[in-house]
Scaffold this motif. Structure first.
Motif, short mmCIF file in Angstrom:
data_model
loop_
_atom_site.label_atom_id
_atom_site.label_comp_id
_atom_site.label_asym_id
_atom_site.label_seq_id
_atom_site.Cartn_x
_atom_site.Cartn_y
_atom_site.Cartn_z
N ARG A 1 -15.64 3.12 -4.82
CA ARG A 1 -14.57 2.70 -5.73
C ARG A 1 -14.45 3.58 -6.98
NH1 ARG A 1 -11.83 -1.90 -5.32
NH2 ARG A 1 -12.29 -3.23 -3.54
N GLU B 1 -7.61 0.24 -3.44
CA GLU B 1 -7.21 -0.42 -2.21
C GLU B 1 -5.74 -0.18 -1.84
OE1 GLU B 1 -8.00 -4.59 -2.69
OE2 GLU B 1 -9.89 -4.17 -3.69
N SER B 2 -4.91 0.12 -2.82
CA SER B 2 -3.48 0.17 -2.55
C SER B 2 -2.85 1.55 -2.72
CB SER B 2 -2.74 -0.83 -3.45
OG SER B 2 -2.91 -0.47 -4.80
N THR C 1 -15.30 7.24 2.20
CA THR C 1 -14.53 6.07 2.63
C THR C 1 -14.52 6.04 4.15
OG1 THR C 1 -12.47 7.32 2.57
CG2 THR C 1 -13.02 6.04 0.61
N GLN D 1 -9.85 3.62 8.84
CA GLN D 1 -9.16 2.52 8.20
C GLN D 1 -7.77 2.35 8.82
OE1 GLN D 1 -8.22 3.41 4.00
NE2 GLN D 1 -9.59 5.13 4.27
N CYS E 1 -9.43 3.23 0.10
CA CYS E 1 -9.71 2.52 1.34
C CYS E 1 -8.99 1.18 1.35
CB CYS E 1 -11.21 2.31 1.51
SG CYS E 1 -11.66 1.63 3.11
N GLU E 2 -8.26 0.96 2.42
CA GLU E 2 -7.46 -0.25 2.54
C GLU E 2 -8.30 -1.49 2.83
OE1 GLU E 2 -3.00 -0.86 4.38
OE2 GLU E 2 -4.31 0.66 5.21
N HIS E 3 -9.53 -1.30 3.28
CA HIS E 3 -10.38 -2.47 3.56
C HIS E 3 -10.67 -3.27 2.30
CE1 HIS E 3 -10.86 -1.33 7.66
NE2 HIS E 3 -11.54 -0.23 7.40
N GLY E 4 -10.87 -2.60 1.19
CA GLY E 4 -11.04 -3.27 -0.10
C GLY E 4 -12.33 -4.06 -0.25
N THR F 1 0.84 -1.18 0.00
CA THR F 1 0.00 0.00 0.00
C THR F 1 0.89 1.24 0.00
OG1 THR F 1 -1.70 -1.16 1.25
CG2 THR F 1 -1.78 1.22 1.28
#
Length: 178
Positions: A95, A110-111, A143, A147, A85-88, A53
């Motif tokens: 998105r 996500e990254s 988002t 996170q 958002c890192e949760h994905g 990330t």
């Protein structure tokens, strides 16, 4: 073996065994769709680098994004501490917002994250403006504000501290629920 009624074929080589199925899965020449096999990366997951990330600084000069509801004339201000958002979560409605930044709504969302480290200072500046009118502030509408990168950057904590300090001093009537 000739005595059992089986003809003697001598030392002739045997023909190669035929496979039970065809060697390819090529479509028929009259089919409207042709399927072509290619390596799409699924078979080579071991060769991929570890998923990393990256966090970049979002240098937005405004923290609030005013928005008026279509159904009511109620005006809200949105405060968005992070982009991406890192949760994905696969079903996340946020998105497509990464496409506005020229990135993929898939793995880039996500990254490749963006943080607004000066969001609490910008919020304090906007709330201190002489023409500011108290209205609802929606935080994390795009988002998740909590996170995993919040542990390091603590932007959301700073935003809540600004709102709590203004409430405690009596300067504005923003409700901060604990």
């Amino acid at each position: 073996m000739a005595d059992r009624g089986i003809p003697d074929i001598g030392n002739r080589p045997r023909p190669p065994a035929r496979p039970a199925a065809r060697l390819s899965n090529q479509s028929g020449r009259y089919e409207p769709i042709a399927r072509i096999a290619f390596d799409d990366g699924w078979q080579s997951l071991e060769e991929l680098p570890p998923f990393a990330t990256t966090v970049s600084v979002d240098s937005t000069r405004k923290n609030h994004h005013p928005k008026t509801s279509r159904r009511t004339s109620h005006s809200t201000a949105r405060s968005i501490p992070y982009r991406g958002c890192e949760h994905g979560c696969v079903y996340c409605f946020a998105r497509p917002t990464h496409a506005y930044l020229g990135m993929s709504p898939g793995l880039d969302f996500e990254s490749k994250l963006f943080v607004k480290p000066d969001a609490p200072a910008l919020l304090e500046k906007e709330l201190s403006a002489p023409n500011y009118q108290v209205r609802t502030i929606a935080i994390g509408t795009n988002t998740d504000p909590y996170q995993p990168i919040e542990r390091k950057y603590q932007v959301m904590r700073g935003i809540l501290e600004v709102l709590e300090a203004r409430r405690a001093s009596g300067r504005h009537r923003h409700q901060v629920r604990r």
